[in-house]
Design an enzyme around this catalytic site. Structure first.
Site, PDB file in Angstrom:
ATOM      1  N   ARG A 194       0.827  -1.211   0.000  1.00  0.00           N
ATOM      2  CA  ARG A 194       0.000   0.000   0.000  1.00  0.00           C
ATOM      3  C   ARG A 194       0.864   1.265   0.000  1.00  0.00           C
ATOM      4  NH1 ARG A 194      -2.984  -3.912   2.672  1.00  0.00           N
ATOM      5  NH2 ARG A 194      -5.129  -4.093   1.949  1.00  0.00           N
ATOM      6  N   ASP A 223      -0.587  -6.373  -3.313  1.00  0.00           N
ATOM      7  CA  ASP A 223      -1.968  -6.068  -2.938  1.00  0.00           C
ATOM      8  C   ASP A 223      -2.580  -5.259  -4.074  1.00  0.00           C
ATOM      9  OD1 ASP A 223      -4.402  -5.422  -1.382  1.00  0.00           O
ATOM     10  OD2 ASP A 223      -3.205  -6.094   0.322  1.00  0.00           O
ATOM     11  N   HIS A 275      -7.608  -9.432  -3.650  1.00  0.00           N
ATOM     12  CA  HIS A 275      -6.636  -8.335  -3.550  1.00  0.00           C
ATOM     13  C   HIS A 275      -5.763  -8.315  -4.803  1.00  0.00           C
ATOM     14  CE1 HIS A 275      -7.403  -6.856   0.531  1.00  0.00           C
ATOM     15  NE2 HIS A 275      -7.672  -8.104   0.845  1.00  0.00           N
ATOM     16  N   ASP A 338      -7.795 -13.670   2.052  1.00  0.00           N
ATOM     17  CA  ASP A 338      -8.855 -12.980   2.780  1.00  0.00           C
ATOM     18  C   ASP A 338      -9.655 -12.075   1.859  1.00  0.00           C
ATOM     19  OD1 ASP A 338      -6.512 -11.416   2.509  1.00  0.00           O
ATOM     20  OD2 ASP A 338      -7.304  -9.974   3.955  1.00  0.00           O
ATOM     21  N   GLU A 339     -10.807 -11.642   2.364  1.00  0.00           N
ATOM     22  CA  GLU A 339     -11.639 -10.593   1.752  1.00  0.00           C
ATOM     23  C   GLU A 339     -11.880 -10.838   0.264  1.00  0.00           C
ATOM     24  OE1 GLU A 339     -10.625  -6.856   4.690  1.00  0.00           O
ATOM     25  OE2 GLU A 339      -9.345  -7.121   2.924  1.00  0.00           O
ATOM     26  N   TYR A 428      -3.136  -5.336  16.125  1.00  0.00           N
ATOM     27  CA  TYR A 428      -3.081  -4.454  14.960  1.00  0.00           C
ATOM     28  C   TYR A 428      -2.497  -3.107  15.400  1.00  0.00           C
ATOM     29  CZ  TYR A 428      -5.667  -7.310  11.574  1.00  0.00           C
ATOM     30  OH  TYR A 428      -6.032  -8.288  10.670  1.00  0.00           O
TER      31      TYR A 428
END
Length: 816
Positions: A194, A223, A275, A338-339, A428
């Protein structure tokens, strides 16, 4: 049966503790004078030594003792080649002492520090590497005995933390330490996708990780916002989807070597099948829907998914993973998983037909099929698969590892099913949270200890609540308060989640309730007014007030019981990982987010389960903050000062620093959600404001809160009152100097209302302290006015919270 040495009824050492020591030598050197003294043993609370993580066993002679050091200090290692490490250690000792160490001879007869490694092993750390060590410091010197090089590396970090520049010169305390990690997997996820992180930035974090005895770098390389792994076979990946910011094979090998030399494994992550926005830009033919695709600048979950029905997808995965295997020697490779937004899979006729032909009932089954094939590819390269909760499926082999962002209950189910897992929920660090929250975050699932068992003579009341968030669906659930013989207790049921015990139930007024509970969002403190069948107020998530409302329930909800693995299943929990996602983190601010809080998580994963004293932790953390900056070279304070100098347009930033002590960044994901509401939820948002370098929590405010608590406990505590008064006056006197700075810089201007509120609250606080000391009460209208001022001051401004509002509010409640 193991023998034991019993010193007295409180201190017992098993014979195994002394394995590897020459007992006669120990007796001669005064380390085991059983007849003369009882060593000081620090256990549950941690001790006064500036150590973090706290070792498994620390013993000091009651008479004390110090080993003096000087610039003639020497280090000798036997049993393995740690020449490069010795060079690093000497350089760090020079930084810590200000000395230029004299060169040491090739052969040393009486070294200051002796390191003996029992077994020479590969210099590449493994998941089962023996990291144990023993450290003895006395009048003869410092002696380290370690099973392997990795224990020796940890032992030297402990020794370096103990170096003290005191009134009698530079010394080491006499101490005997036996140490080993509680969990074998103690990691940090760094997100280079990112916001790109230069190699030198990564290496600095590795130095910090080694200092904290963290042993896994989880390197998030790809990502939606960028593909950072340079591929020989597919150069278009970094040519088209990296903005020119990526790592060559040589650079990645360099990072692996740098990490290995410090006892740290590197686990790469190549996210799939989701992603995949960056992959879609470079190779749209692998995606489940036709393009065109553009580089993704926003944050969130996006549509592009790999197409598992295309042969070229599997050719790509096989090739990329083979290149990954060449560069990264660790046996684990992370696939993300994930996601997954399955919209593209559902809308593609070819994919739906493939699912019917292969009897795959839904997208979860299709992802399991995908993961099975990926796992076999990895196994062919002698690699094992790691992924997030979403890859957990009974069709996958038990050799995989689950990393849980969904929490201890999800991890408990993994362990009960005889899969291995690690925890990231609660660790986190991209979220600003108090260090104490991370410290309380026990990786092993916990039971309720009968708190929800309501006895016939007890009274219970249950309340349903709704808590709207700034982004996403509202949080809903209920809490139950129970009045028993020992006072009030309670538990909370968030919808779809296991029941949790609440702490510190307090009635602030006859109709106003407050309590605390740790959640996946952070520490939550409701302050709710109960009026008949209705309820309203706010729930403070971290330091941010979220309005909430609800109603009384006629019955206590059934709830979901926590998932508690048995003792054998608990062994499937291998540890945990800090997650440092990089939506609002770049190379210029990363250290302010990771350090020194990473030491707190490191202690939770290394130290004994019963090391839980938060006050002791904070005392040691303050010392470790200074030590890690000086010795390990992490830069939280340098990065903060650089940002403040730029904002102030001058090097004199005393007033800005004092002002910042009253502030905290909005905790939880509030900052990201505010950006989402403002349309700034993207890579385009600069990280150039004061909030971007504020520590996650203000230590000055924590100290003020402690003084307020002492005054509340004892109205006659004049020392506490004076501590509060001095802090408030210092901040009050600094405001006239900081206000012109706020006016002169566009990035600071939004904080002008915060400074105005700060002035009001410092004045209010001083008046409240005077009233408490003089036992003078305020009128109802004055109290109402002060409540209004506090409520206004506690609101969000430029993603910042005026943290002084909380202790001032406590003073107001007490003064009534």
């Amino acid at each position: 049966m193991k023998k034991a040495f019993v010193i007295n009824q409180n201190v017992t050492f098993s014979a195994h503790w002394f394995e590897g020591f020459d007992m006669l030598a120990l007796l001669r050197q005064g380390l085991l004078l059983l007849c003369c003294f009882v060593p000081t043993v620090f256990a549950q609370s941690g001790g006064s030594l500036p150590l973090m993580p706290w070792p498994q066993q620390v013993n000091q002679p009651p008479s004390g003792g110090e080993l003096p050091l000087d610039r003639h200090l020497t280090i000798q290692v036997s049993g393995d080649n740690l020449e490069d490490a010795v060079t690093r250690w000497r350089a760090r000792i020079a930084r810590q002492t200000g000395w230029t160490l004299l060169p040491q001879a090739a052969t040393l007869h009486s070294p200051t520090i002796s390191v003996v490694v029992a077994q020479k092993v590969s210099a590449i750390p493994q998941p089962d590497s023996d990291e144990s060590y023993q450290l003895v410091i006395d009048g003869e010197g410092a002696r380290i005995e370690a099973a392997t090089r990795f224990g020796a590396l940890h032992a030297m970090e402990t020794l370096l933390q103990l170096i003290n520049n005191g009134p009698h010169g530079t010394t080491l305390p006499w101490v005997t330490i036996k140490d080993y990690p509680r969990f074998p997997w103690r990691g940090v996820l760094l997100d280079s996708a990112r916001h790109f992180l230069p190699v030198e930035t990564l290496k600095r974090q590795l130095d910090g990780m080694a200092a904290a005895k963290l042993n896994v770098l989880h390197w998030h390389l790809v990502d939606d916002q960028g593909w950072r792994f340079q591929s020989r076979a597919f150069p278009q990946l970094t040519e088209k989807a990296s903005d020119g910011e990526f790592y060559t094979a040589a650079q990645m090998r360099d990072v692996v070597d740098y990490a290995s030399a410090r006892g740290i494994r590197v686990v790469p992550e190549i996210d799939m099948p989701g992603h995949a926005s960056a992959l879609a830009v470079a190779m749209p033919e692998l995606i489940s829907a036709p393009g065109p695709y553009a580089m993704e600048r926003g944050w969130g979950v996006f549509k592009p998914l790999m197409d598992p029905t295309k042969p070229q997808t599997w050719t790509f995965i096989e090739t990329i993973l083979s290149e990954v295997a060449e560069i990264f020697p660790d046996p684990w490779v992370h696939i993300g998983g994930d996601e997954v937004d399955d919209t593209q899979w559902k809308n593609a006729a070819t994919i739906q037909q493939f699912m019917q032909q292969n009897q795959l009932s839904d997208s979860h089954a299709l992802q399991a099929y995908f993961n099975q094939r990926v796992e076999k590819i990895l196994a062919a390269h002698n690699k094992r698969m790691v992924g997030w909760d979403e890859i957990f499926h009974p069709d996958l082999p038990h050799s995989i590892l689950i990393q849980s962002w969904q929490g201890q209950d999800a991890l408990g189910k993994v362990a009960q099913a005889d899969y291995q897992g690690i925890l990231s929920t609660g660790f986190y660090l991209d979220q600003p949270q108090p260090a104490s929250y991370h410290y309380r975050n026990e990786p092993l699932p916990q039971g309720l200890a009968g708190v929800d068992q309501i006895q016939p003579a007890e009274k219970a009341q249950s309340w349903q609540f709704t808590l709207p968030r700034l982004k996403g669906s509202a949080v809903k659930g209920s809490f139950t308060l129970v009045e028993g013989k020992k006072g009030w207790r309670g538990f909370i049921d968030f919808d779809g989640k296991a029941r949790r015990k609440v702490q510190n139930v307090q009635w602030l007024a006859p109709d106003q309730i407050s309590f605390q509970v740790d959640t996946w969002m952070g520490p939550v403190r409701p302050v709710m007014s109960l009026s008949g069948e209705r309820m309203n107020g706010y729930m403070q998530i971290g330091n941010v007030r979220y309005p909430a409302e609800g109603r009384r329930l006629t019955e206590v909800p059934e709830g979901i019981a926590p998932v508690i693995p048995n003792a054998q299943q608990e062994k499937n929990v291998l540890g945990g990982e800090i997650a440092l996602w990089a939506e609002i983190i770049n190379a210029d601010v990363i250290d302010t987010r990771l350090w020194p809080r990473a030491f707190v998580v490191a202690e939770r994963l290394w130290s004994a389960r019963d090391i839980t004293d938060e006050n002791n932790m904070y005392q040691r953390l303050a010392k470790i903050d200074a030590w890690s900056t000086l010795s390990a070279g992490v830069q939280p304070h340098q990065q903060q000062m650089r940002q403040m100098i730029r904002l102030a347009n001058r090097t004199e930033i005393t007033s800005l620093m004092a002002f910042s002590e009253m502030l905290e960044p909005a905790q939880y994901y509030t900052r990201l959600h505010l950006k989402f509401q403002a349309g700034n939820y993207s890579l385009e948002e600069p990280l150039n404001r004061l909030v971007d370098v504020l520590p996650a929590e203000s230590m000055a405010i924590r100290q003020l809160n402690q003084a307020v608590d002492r005054l509340i406990a004892n109205r006659g505590d004049h020392q506490a009152a004076e501590t509060i008064r001095r802090a408030l006056q210092r901040w009050q006197h600094g405001l006239p100097s900081v206000i012109p700075l706020l006016e002169q810089n566009a990035a600071l201007k939004p904080l002008q209302p915060v400074a105005q509120h700060a002035g009001q609250l410092t004045t209010m606080g001083l008046a409240l302290v005077d009233a408490i000391e003089k036992n003078r009460a305020f009128g109802a209208s004055d109290i109402a006015k002060m409540h209004t001022q506090i409520d206004e001051a506690a609101g969000l401004q430029d993603e910042v919270v005026l943290a002084i509002a909380s202790p001032i509010e406590k003073l107001l409640h007490f003064s009534r």
